[in-house]
Each structure stands twice: as C-alpha cells, then as structure tokens.
Scaffold this motif. Structure first.
Motif, PDB file in Angstrom:
ATOM      1  N   LEU A 192       0.930  -1.107  -0.104  1.00  0.00           N
ATOM      2  CA  LEU A 192       0.083  -0.176  -0.005  1.00  0.00           C
ATOM      3  C   LEU A 192       0.732   1.366   0.078  1.00  0.00           C
ATOM      4  N   LYS A 193       1.856   1.265   0.632  1.00  0.00           N
ATOM      5  CA  LYS A 193       2.979   2.501   0.799  1.00  0.00           C
ATOM      6  C   LYS A 193       3.287   2.578  -0.541  1.00  0.00           C
ATOM      7  N   ASP A 194       3.841   1.518  -1.328  1.00  0.00           N
ATOM      8  CA  ASP A 194       4.672   1.637  -2.552  1.00  0.00           C
ATOM      9  C   ASP A 194       3.450   2.294  -3.533  1.00  0.00           C
ATOM     10  N   GLN A 195       2.401   1.899  -3.423  1.00  0.00           N
ATOM     11  CA  GLN A 195       1.373   2.358  -4.351  1.00  0.00           C
ATOM     12  C   GLN A 195       1.122   3.902  -4.011  1.00  0.00           C
ATOM     13  N   ILE A 196       0.773   4.248  -2.798  1.00  0.00           N
ATOM     14  CA  ILE A 196       0.662   5.831  -2.506  1.00  0.00           C
ATOM     15  C   ILE A 196       1.910   6.642  -2.912  1.00  0.00           C
ATOM     16  N   SER A 197       3.176   5.855  -2.923  1.00  0.00           N
ATOM     17  CA  SER A 197       4.386   6.770  -3.223  1.00  0.00           C
ATOM     18  C   SER A 197       4.337   7.084  -4.619  1.00  0.00           C
ATOM     19  N   LEU A 198       3.663   5.940  -5.624  1.00  0.00           N
ATOM     20  CA  LEU A 198       3.925   5.920  -6.885  1.00  0.00           C
ATOM     21  C   LEU A 198       2.750   6.964  -7.516  1.00  0.00           C
ATOM     22  N   PHE A 199       1.657   7.162  -6.701  1.00  0.00           N
ATOM     23  CA  PHE A 199       0.668   7.992  -6.999  1.00  0.00           C
ATOM     24  C   PHE A 199       1.240   9.363  -6.875  1.00  0.00           C
ATOM     25  N   LEU A 200       1.675   9.744  -5.743  1.00  0.00           N
ATOM     26  CA  LEU A 200       2.077  10.948  -5.298  1.00  0.00           C
ATOM     27  C   LEU A 200       3.270  11.433  -6.513  1.00  0.00           C
ATOM     28  N   PHE A 201       4.164  10.506  -6.629  1.00  0.00           N
ATOM     29  CA  PHE A 201       5.193  10.861  -7.548  1.00  0.00           C
ATOM     30  C   PHE A 201       4.729  11.366  -8.895  1.00  0.00           C
ATOM     31  N   TRP A 202       3.825  10.552  -9.451  1.00  0.00           N
ATOM     32  CA  TRP A 202       3.189  10.625 -10.835  1.00  0.00           C
ATOM     33  C   TRP A 202       2.301  12.014 -10.902  1.00  0.00           C
ATOM     34  N   TYR A 203       1.631  12.131  -9.726  1.00  0.00           N
ATOM     35  CA  TYR A 203       0.664  13.262  -9.532  1.00  0.00           C
ATOM     36  C   TYR A 203       1.533  14.474  -9.711  1.00  0.00           C
ATOM     37  N   LYS A 204       2.611  14.699  -8.976  1.00  0.00           N
ATOM     38  CA  LYS A 204       3.574  15.905  -8.923  1.00  0.00           C
ATOM     39  C   LYS A 204       4.135  15.880 -10.393  1.00  0.00           C
ATOM     40  N   TYR A 205       4.548  14.995 -10.750  1.00  0.00           N
ATOM     41  CA  TYR A 205       5.350  14.746 -11.941  1.00  0.00           C
ATOM     42  C   TYR A 205       4.599  15.481 -13.033  1.00  0.00           C
ATOM     43  N   ILE A 206       3.175  14.945 -13.385  1.00  0.00           N
ATOM     44  CA  ILE A 206       2.262  15.423 -14.404  1.00  0.00           C
ATOM     45  C   ILE A 206       1.842  16.818 -14.384  1.00  0.00           C
ATOM     46  N   ASN A 207       1.950  17.359 -12.919  1.00  0.00           N
ATOM     47  CA  ASN A 207       1.456  18.692 -12.536  1.00  0.00           C
ATOM     48  C   ASN A 207       2.733  19.762 -13.172  1.00  0.00           C
ATOM     49  N   LYS A 208       4.027  19.338 -12.807  1.00  0.00           N
ATOM     50  CA  LYS A 208       5.224  19.860 -13.024  1.00  0.00           C
ATOM     51  C   LYS A 208       5.589  20.049 -14.538  1.00  0.00           C
ATOM     52  N   ASN A 209       5.297  18.957 -15.179  1.00  0.00           N
ATOM     53  CA  ASN A 209       5.859  18.857 -16.498  1.00  0.00           C
ATOM     54  C   ASN A 209       4.558  18.998 -17.530  1.00  0.00           C
ATOM     55  N   ASP A 210       5.179  19.249 -18.923  1.00  0.00           N
ATOM     56  CA  ASP A 210       4.352  19.292 -19.916  1.00  0.00           C
ATOM     57  C   ASP A 210       3.916  18.083 -20.567  1.00  0.00           C
ATOM     58  N   VAL A 211       3.505  17.280 -20.095  1.00  0.00           N
ATOM     59  CA  VAL A 211       3.215  15.819 -20.481  1.00  0.00           C
ATOM     60  C   VAL A 211       2.310  15.753 -21.786  1.00  0.00           C
ATOM     61  N   LYS A 212       2.807  15.421 -22.872  1.00  0.00           N
ATOM     62  CA  LYS A 212       1.642  15.182 -23.814  1.00  0.00           C
ATOM     63  C   LYS A 212       1.056  13.860 -24.158  1.00  0.00           C
ATOM     64  N   ALA A 213       1.588  12.755 -23.723  1.00  0.00           N
ATOM     65  CA  ALA A 213       0.957  11.492 -23.748  1.00  0.00           C
ATOM     66  C   ALA A 213       1.854  10.470 -22.713  1.00  0.00           C
ATOM     67  N   PHE A 214       1.199   9.509 -22.636  1.00  0.00           N
ATOM     68  CA  PHE A 214       1.630   8.266 -21.884  1.00  0.00           C
ATOM     69  C   PHE A 214       1.459   7.022 -22.698  1.00  0.00           C
TER      70      PHE A 214
END
Length: 310
Positions: free
Chosen positions: A1-23
């Motif tokens: 559960l901790k790993d998955q929460i960490s993944l969510f937080l990482f990607w949430y911040k990453y997508i908000n900070k960067n101009d991601v066009k596609a995954f």
C-alpha cells in the motif's frame, strides 16, 4: 500500500510540473494504471502499446480489450460474407480446442485443459446437482475489464464456500493446468485453505480433462470471466459468470449474474438456472474476439513469430 501511495504521489507531482503530451504503457491495470488514470483525468492522451495490440484510453474507456461490450453491434456492421467465413473458422478452432489442441487465439493458455479422458471417475454417481468452480489465477488482475461482483477471486471463492455449507449440492473445484512459477506455492496454499474451511468443496486435479468432467455429468460451471464461458456452453452446459463485464456479456449463451443477491439465489436453487444455448452465438463471439480482432498489428504473423522465438 505504501509503495502504491508513493507511486501515486510521484506521478501526480510529475504530471503537474511537466508538460506531458502522452503516456505509453503496457497494461491498463496494475501500477501502470496509476499514471494513466491521473493523465486521463487531466485529458492527456494515454496509449497501451503491446506486441499484440494498441489501444487508446479515455475517461469513458479505462481498460483495454473491452471490444466485447459492443460485440453484437460490431458484427451487424460487418459484411455478411466475412461473418459467414469467420463463423466457419471459429467452429473449426473451437472444436480443435475441445479435442485438446492448444490454439494461439487464446494466448494465455500454455497447456490445454481439454485432453483425452484418463484415470478414474472424479464426479460422484448420484442425482445431486453438481457445480464446477473454475478457479482463476490469484496473481492476475481481478479487475482487468473493470469491477466484477466481487473485489477479487479469493472473495468470490469464499462466497461460494459459504453457500456450499448451506446446501446439499455437490461442489467441485478445479485449478487451471498452467500455473506460473511465481504463483505455484501461493495457489496451493490458498486452495488448501479453501478446501479446509469449506469441506463440501472437493478438489479435482488440475490435469483432469474438462471433457471428462462434462461427460461425467457436471450440471453447471461457475467462473467470474473465464474462457470456460464459451467452452462449456459449446458442450451445452450452463455457465454462470460472476461479472457484468465478462467477455461473453453481449451474448446469451451464459447466465450473467446481475447482483450478489441474484448470484446467491442461483447457487442455492439451481432450478432457477434455465438457459437456451444457441451455438451460432458462441461462434460469432469467438470469430469476433479471436479471429476478427487480430493479434497481427505489429508482426505480420504473431503466431509464427512466437514459434520462431520459442
């Protein structure tokens, strides 16, 4: 559960900070789904790219390989000659499959579950109603197409176990003949726990042919969303799916439990299990899902490629 929460937080911040066009991801479930869902929420394009398929996900379609949801509409739009030829191919392929030949249409089947009848009888000789529980992989995604009646395959088994204690029916459980090395000990441990907790459920060895089980007189098969849905239906044996998003949902050759309450009624009172199976529907389903939707989007011949690389 901790790993998955960490993944969510990482990607949430990453997508908000960067101009991601596609995954571009390889699955629409597991941890791959975390950045995908965040991206979809923000209207960023998401593609699932695999050697066998290429899908685009969006808010109304979060899962891959759900073409079956519109199966009948798709078939109606196709040229009648294409459907006619496809149905004939489907008939050959299904009948070969029931003879024990391993087809590449069902890529996950490493071994055939339909071989020659060997060994002693596995079902009791009596007039009791007999259910076969076709077990699923415990390490595979239980929500591969979305939400089923139960959160996972273990809870589904426990529900059936509780019903078995309340009835005088016969209950048989068979695991798939192919179990991944990572899964082996875990599956054995879980199944032993189920058998011990619910003694009315009898375990059938995984190498026993479904042809033998059918010939000995199984009355109904239980699955969540397994391929037994079309396999046993083709042998004119009713199958109940514990899911409203199973691959066979668009056709009436299976019973699709509407709710847990409805599922419980069917298991307690098998007299309610009434089904008229039309083989033409099974053939149309197989044609669309395993022949028309080809695996050859990237490789010219996916089956040949598999054989070449072994």
């Amino acid at each position: 559960l901790k790993d998955q929460i960490s993944l969510f937080l990482f990607w949430y911040k990453y997508i908000n900070k960067n101009d991601v066009k596609a995954f571009i991801i390889s699955h629409s479930v597991y941890s791959f789904a975390i950045p995908a869902r965040i991206a979809i929420k923000k209207n960023i394009r998401v593609f699932v790219c695999h050697s066998e398929y290429l899908y685009s996900l969006n808010k109304s379609n979060l899962f891959i390989r759900t073409n079956f949801l519109n199966a009948k509409k798709t078939i109606k739009k196709l040229d009648k000659n294409i459907v006619k030829t496809g149905v004939l191919k489907a008939k050959t392929k299904i009948e070969d499959r029931l003879k024990g030949k391993r087809g590449y249409d069902l890529w996950w089947a490493k071994k055939s579950s339909f071989g020659k009848i060997k060994g002693k009888r596995v079902l009791s000789r009596n007039n009791k109603f007999k259910f076969l529980i076709a077990n699923h992989s415990f390490i595979d995604s239980p929500h591969v197409y979305g939400k089923n009646l139960f959160p996972d395959f273990f809870e589904w088994l426990r529900f059936i176990g509780n019903i078995s204690n309340q009835t005088d029916h016969e209950w048989y459980l068979k695991t798939h003949p192919y179990i991944h090395k990572k899964e082996g000990n875990f599956t054995t441990e879980v199944i032993n726990k189920i058998i011990k907790e619910y003694p009315k459920i009898k375990l059938i060895k995984s190498n026993v042919s479904h042809n033998q089980i059918a010939k000995e007189g199984i009355d109904c098969v239980l699955t969540v969303l397994g391929s037994v849905g079309f396999e046993y239906a083709y042998m004119n044996i009713p199958v109940i799916n514990a899911s409203k998003i199973n691959p066979h949902i668009n056709f009436n050759f299976n019973i699709h439990a509407k709710s847990i309450a409805n599922y419980k009624k069917l298991l307690i009172n098998p007299n309610l299990i009434k089904l008229k199976i039309i083989k033409e529907d099974i053939l149309k389903y197989y044609f669309l899902m395993h022949i028309y939707y080809t695996r050859n989007w990237f490789f010219d011949d996916y089956e040949k490629m598999q054989k070449n690389v072994k």
